[in-house]
Design an enzyme around this catalytic site. Sequence first.
Site, short mmCIF file in Angstrom:
data_model
loop_
_atom_site.label_atom_id
_atom_site.label_comp_id
_atom_site.label_asym_id
_atom_site.label_seq_id
_atom_site.Cartn_x
_atom_site.Cartn_y
_atom_site.Cartn_z
N ASP A 1 -0.97 23.68 34.17
CA ASP A 1 -0.92 23.63 32.72
C ASP A 1 0.14 24.58 32.18
OD1 ASP A 1 -1.69 23.15 29.99
OD2 ASP A 1 -2.74 25.07 30.05
N SER B 1 -5.13 23.09 23.60
CA SER B 1 -3.78 23.28 23.10
C SER B 1 -3.82 23.85 21.69
CB SER B 1 -3.01 21.96 23.18
OG SER B 1 -1.62 22.16 23.09
N TYR B 2 -3.18 23.18 20.71
CA TYR B 2 -3.18 23.74 19.35
C TYR B 2 -4.60 23.90 18.83
CZ TYR B 2 -1.46 24.64 14.61
OH TYR B 2 -1.15 25.24 13.40
N TRP C 1 7.68 18.98 21.37
CA TRP C 1 6.55 19.10 20.45
C TRP C 1 6.99 18.84 19.00
CZ3 TRP C 1 5.14 23.39 17.01
CH2 TRP C 1 3.84 23.27 16.48
N TYR D 1 -2.89 16.61 14.86
CA TYR D 1 -2.35 15.40 15.46
C TYR D 1 -3.02 14.11 15.03
CZ TYR D 1 -0.52 19.06 18.49
OH TYR D 1 0.09 20.20 18.98
N HIS E 1 -1.35 19.69 31.52
CA HIS E 1 -1.74 19.92 30.13
C HIS E 1 -2.40 18.68 29.54
CE1 HIS E 1 -1.77 22.20 26.46
NE2 HIS E 1 -1.22 21.19 25.80
#
Length: 579
Positions: free
Chosen positions: A259, A117-118, A165, A45, A291
Amino acid sequence: MNENTEVLIERDVPCTVRDGVKLYANIYRPNKAGTYPVLLTRLPYNKNLPDFSHRYIDPIRAVLADYVVIIQDVRGRFASEGNFEPFVQEAEDGYDTVEWAARLPYSNGKVGMFGLSYYGFTQLYAAIEQPPSLKAIFPAMTGNDLRDGLLYRSGVFELGLFETWMLDSVAPDYLKRKQGIDNEETMKQLNHDLNHIDEWYKYVPIKDWPPLTKHPDIGDLFTQYTNQELSNDLFERTSFKEDLKKLDLPAFHLAGWYDCFLGPTLTNYEEMSKNEKGKRKQKLIIGPWGHGMFESVNGERFFGVNSSGHSIEGKNDLTLLHLKWFDEWLKEKPTSVMEEDPVKIFVMGINEWRFEKEWPIQRTEYIPYYLHSNGDAAKGIASGGLDETPTKEEPTDQFIFDPKKPVPTKGGNPLFYLGLNSGPLDQREIESREDVLVYTSAPMEQQLEVTGRVKMVLWAATDAPDTDFTVKLVDVFPDGRAYILTDGIVRAKYRDGYEVKPELAGEVVKYEIDLWATSNVFLPGHSIRIEVSSSNFPRYDVNPNTGQSLIETTESKKATQTIYHQVDYPSYLLLPVIR
């Protein structure tokens, strides 16, 4: 440069991985001689954007605590070379990056990883490869299987999460790289479609979703991850749930009750705790958070100033929590973090933090709360009871599920743009619908704590070859407000796993619906409520009731759903009660 500067920042430092691709990172390090442990995060990101690059971790504080902080763009994203294949590429690249970081001249050879997250996935993919220099991780709000709470949940496509996303987070940089710098018109189109995403969620068939498929460069990537059977090779290759128990690696798992990856994060902790050597090195914290959102206000509720990630019990913030953890494992510097019990949870309702010795909590009593019919057969709706008394021969409850008029998402733990429509929101508008069955307990005379994994056992029939069933657990306040705690869904043809089950029209079927988990005290005067329906849109794609999905078709039909309350078919909620 001023030699008195305490923090040295180097931008776009290359790391060459095994196939010759260069991955670029920003490095924050002490501006003094010596070697230091490394804290590494790998994200898709943009390492140059503070809201994404390090999120809740302050790299300056980490450097002042004598750490090197490395923030790297993953393969195919922003400054890094190569092609971006979500999730597929992160294991080998993670291993190579860890070992590169350990060899840097100012590194002492010990590497820890952090991120949510990722970039929680990038930690775990690297950990599965077992690079020798990786000594500890801090995976937050992340998963282990694209079919379990990421792209799908119990066989149902996570429409809102994936489309949001892809359009918001993946497409802009992906298309810039494919089309070159001069793509102003493309960016205008992406922004316009993101501004109107609530309308675009309704588009079917999903595989032809115009916001992305009109751009061939990313359309193929979008359809690759949507037009799939759950047992296919892509999902098998990117799943590592079964490997977690093999790891002997210190890991501090961070989760939130609201989340979108709560269930998988808990599974990560549970699986890594099964390793005999590694179980004493596992920690878990669960806050009342969404989240990547750690404020004390979530949805329509305020949980107290010391519920936030900026003031955990008024003693810690998330950066300090990370530094204590990594001090323990990368500096061998004893801190209070390992003296405390391994699990820390926030109990909603009473709004208090509490330590536990394990998760799931051993003293839990799993109490069935049975759904009791009290329906109006003429209208096909029900407002039934919920208590510990087993059902006898009670009438069934029915509702009509029309895929063209799905139940709208209202709070819970979805992932939409900027966290919209998530958290504890009032469900009364949803409960007024004729396609939502409501079952409510008597008001509590004494407080009742529910902490742990929640499951619904639902005996139901449908006249469709395939359909969905949804369940919500709700805390009803004395004034009528009804706040969602947690929820679940199941697609009938995937009711027993990733292999498709036969058509079931007319058959009475037992569904075990995973509602993930919560921790909530139902205070005196409050009631426990269950909602049963067949859709939650646009969080999930709508089942067309035809045996196909709206990923590939536009055809749908209404279904008559029947819920049973009988001795042989007792529908009940299994609650984890803490006395």
